[in-house]
Design an enzyme around this catalytic site. Structure first.
Site, PDB file in Angstrom:
ATOM      1  N   GLY A  41       0.816  -1.205   0.000  1.00 45.65           N
ATOM      2  CA  GLY A  41       0.000   0.000   0.000  1.00 45.65           C
ATOM      3  C   GLY A  41       0.850   1.254   0.000  1.00 45.65           C
ATOM      4  O   GLY A  41       1.904   1.298   0.633  1.00 45.65           O
ATOM      5  N   GLU A  81       4.804  -5.398   6.079  1.00 45.29           N
ATOM      6  CA  GLU A  81       5.056  -6.789   6.452  1.00 45.29           C
ATOM      7  C   GLU A  81       5.177  -7.695   5.232  1.00 45.29           C
ATOM      8  O   GLU A  81       6.096  -8.505   5.128  1.00 45.29           O
ATOM      9  CB  GLU A  81       3.943  -7.286   7.376  1.00 45.29           C
ATOM     10  N   ASP A 120      -0.077   1.485   9.447  1.00 44.46           N
ATOM     11  CA  ASP A 120      -0.679   0.736  10.553  1.00 44.46           C
ATOM     12  C   ASP A 120       0.192   0.697  11.802  1.00 44.46           C
ATOM     13  O   ASP A 120      -0.301   0.388  12.880  1.00 44.46           O
ATOM     14  CB  ASP A 120      -0.960  -0.708  10.115  1.00 44.46           C
ATOM     15  N   ARG A 132     -26.562  13.134  16.380  1.00 42.06           N
ATOM     16  CA  ARG A 132     -26.374  11.787  15.875  1.00 42.06           C
ATOM     17  C   ARG A 132     -25.166  11.129  16.535  1.00 42.06           C
ATOM     18  O   ARG A 132     -24.269  11.805  17.028  1.00 42.06           O
ATOM     19  CB  ARG A 132     -26.119  11.809  14.360  1.00 42.06           C
ATOM     20  N   ARG A 172     -24.720   7.127  12.001  1.00 40.19           N
ATOM     21  CA  ARG A 172     -24.154   7.099  10.659  1.00 40.19           C
ATOM     22  C   ARG A 172     -22.730   6.549  10.709  1.00 40.19           C
ATOM     23  O   ARG A 172     -21.973   6.847  11.634  1.00 40.19           O
ATOM     24  CB  ARG A 172     -24.123   8.508  10.047  1.00 40.19           C
ATOM     25  N   GLN A 180      -6.643   8.103   4.203  1.00 38.97           N
ATOM     26  CA  GLN A 180      -5.580   8.082   5.213  1.00 38.97           C
ATOM     27  C   GLN A 180      -4.204   7.862   4.603  1.00 38.97           C
ATOM     28  O   GLN A 180      -3.179   8.137   5.239  1.00 38.97           O
ATOM     29  CB  GLN A 180      -5.858   6.978   6.234  1.00 38.97           C
TER      30      GLN A 180
END
Length: 342
Positions: free
Chosen positions: A10, A104, A128, A163, A266, A274
Site C-alpha cells: 500500500g 510486512e 498501521d 447523531r 451514521r 488516510q
C-alpha cells in the site's frame, strides 16, 4: 555499486522522502548508482528499471505517494517469479542489491529473497504501525492526523443533528491509528482488534455520552471483532499475499447501535484518504533519516537487515525481528484511553 530501489504494498505518505534520502546520501557520500524499480516486486520480476539520479528526487520530501509506483505483487508468483529469475534480471541490469521499502508483506518477500541469495535491505513502511522491530513507521503520524481531522469534522455534523457518528479507520489487525486518533478527537468509544467487545458494551458507552447531551463518536479499527466473531469482517476477497482485504465493520455496527439505542447513527469509512496527501513534518524527517541510513547500510554490506527507529536512534535489525509477531496495542494503552469513554 548499483542499487535498485522499490516501493511495494500500500502507498503511504513519506515514501518519496525515503527515496530522496537514499539517493542523496548514496550519490554524495558513497558514490553509489541507483535505479528505480517500477511498481514494487512487479518491476523486479519484469526487469522494469530506470535510472534514478539527484534530478529525479529533487523536492520529493513533501510529496505524497511514490514516484516509483507500487503494487502488491508477490515476487515468487507467476511464470517469471522466483529468486532465480530475480537474480538473472539483476545481473542483466548490473544491479548489486535492492532497497525494499514496504510493510510486512514486502519485508517478508525481501527476507525470502535474501535467504535465497539476493542482496536486500529493508525500510519499514506502514501507516498501521504494526511492525514490532521499529518504534514507529513513517506514514503512521500522517494517517493519524488525517483521521483526527476527519473525526473533528464528523463531530460538528453529529452535534448539529445529535447523531452518533461511527468512524472507521485502517490498521488491519492492530489498533494504533484508532487509538491515537480517538484520543486526539475525544471519542466516546474505541473499538480495536486487541480488545473485542460486545455490541451492548459499545451501546452502553454511546448511551452514556448521549445522556450527557453529547453527540457520541465511536472510532473503530477495520480489524475489530465483536465478541463471538471468529475473524475480522471482510467482504472484499484476498490480496496478492492471500490476506483478507478488511473494511466495512463500521457499516455493520452503525445499524445495530441505532436499533439498540434508538439514536440516529451514521457510519463513515475513511479508507484510502488516510494514505493520501503530503506527509506530516514528523514523517518527512523519519522517512528521510531511514533513507539516509539505508544507503549507509548498503555500503556496510548489511544485507538481510532493516533500518528501524528505536527511541530517537536509527538502528539495523534482522528481517526476522520485524516479521511474524505484530506490534499490537498493549492493554495498558487501551486502558489509558478508556478513561475518556462514555
Amino acid at each position: 555499486m548499483k542499487i535498485g530501489i522499490l516501493t511495494s504494498g500500500g502507498d503511504c505518505p513519506g515514501l518519496n522522502a525515503v527515496i530522496r534520502g537514499v539517493v542523496l546520501r548514496g550519490t554524495t557520500s558513497h558514490d553509489l548508482e541507483f535505479v528505480g524499480i517500477r511498481d514494487g516486486w512487479r518491476g523486479v520480476v519484469d526487469g522494469d528499471f530506470f535510472p534514478l539520479t539527484r534530478h529525479e528526487v529533487k523536492g520529493l520530501a513533501r510529496s505524497g505517494g511514490t514516484i516509483l509506483g507500487t503494487s502488491r505483487t508477490n515476487p515468487y508468483d507467476g511464470p517469471r517469479g522466483g529468486a532465480q529469475n530475480v537474480a538473472k534480471n539483476l545481473e542483466r541490469h548490473r544491479v548489486d542489491g535492492i532497497i525494499a521499502i514496504g510493510g510486512e508483506g514486502t519485508l517478508a518477500a525481501g527476507n525470502r529473497l535474501y535467504n535465497d541469495g539476493i542482496n536486500v535491505i529493508g525500510v519499514p513502511k506502514t501507516i498501521d504501525n504494526d511492525l514490532r522491530a521499529t518504534d514507529y513507521s513513517f506514514g503512521f503520524d500522517t494517517a493519524v492526523n488525517i483521521a483526527t481531522d476527519a473525526m473533528d469534522r464528523l463531530r460538528t455534523t453529529g452535534e448539529s443533528h445529535q447523531r452518533c457518528m461511527v468512524a472507521e479507520v485502517m490498521g488491519r489487525h492492530v489498533g494504533w491509528i484508532a487509538l491515537h486518533s480517538s484520543m486526539a478527537a475525544g471519542a466516546h468509544s474505541l473499538c480495536i482488534p486487541e480488545v473485542p467487545m460486545t455490541i451492548d458494551e459499545i451501546c452502553n458507552q454511546v448511551t452514556k455520552a448521549h445522556d450527557r447531551g453529547r453527540a457520541p463518536l465511536v472510532v473503530v479499527s477495520e480489524g475489530f471483532t465483536l465478541k463471538g466473531m471468529v475473524e475480522a469482517y471482510s467482504d472484499k476477497g484476498l490480496d496478492a499475499f492471500n490476506r483478507p482485504r478488511l473494511g466495512g465493520i463500521s457499516e455493520v455496527l452503525a445499524p445495530e447501535i441505532e436499533r439498540i439505542t434508538g439514536i440516529e447513527t451514521r457510519a463513515t469509512v475513511l479508507g484510502h484518504i488516510q494514505r493520501g496527501g503530503s506527509p506530516s513534518a514528523f514523517d518527512r524527517v523519519l522517512a528521510t533519516r531511514l533513507g539516509l541510513h539505508a544507503a549507509d547500510a548498503v555500503v556496510d554490506g548489511a544485507w538481510g537487515r532493516m533500518v528501524a527507529l528505536r527511541g530517537t536512534d536509527i538502528v539495523r535489525v534482522p528481517f526476522a525481528d520485524a516479521l511474524g509477531e505484530l506490534n499490537t496495542v498493549p492493554l495498558e494503552r487501551y486502558q489509558e484511553a478508556a478513561a475518556l469513554f462514555g
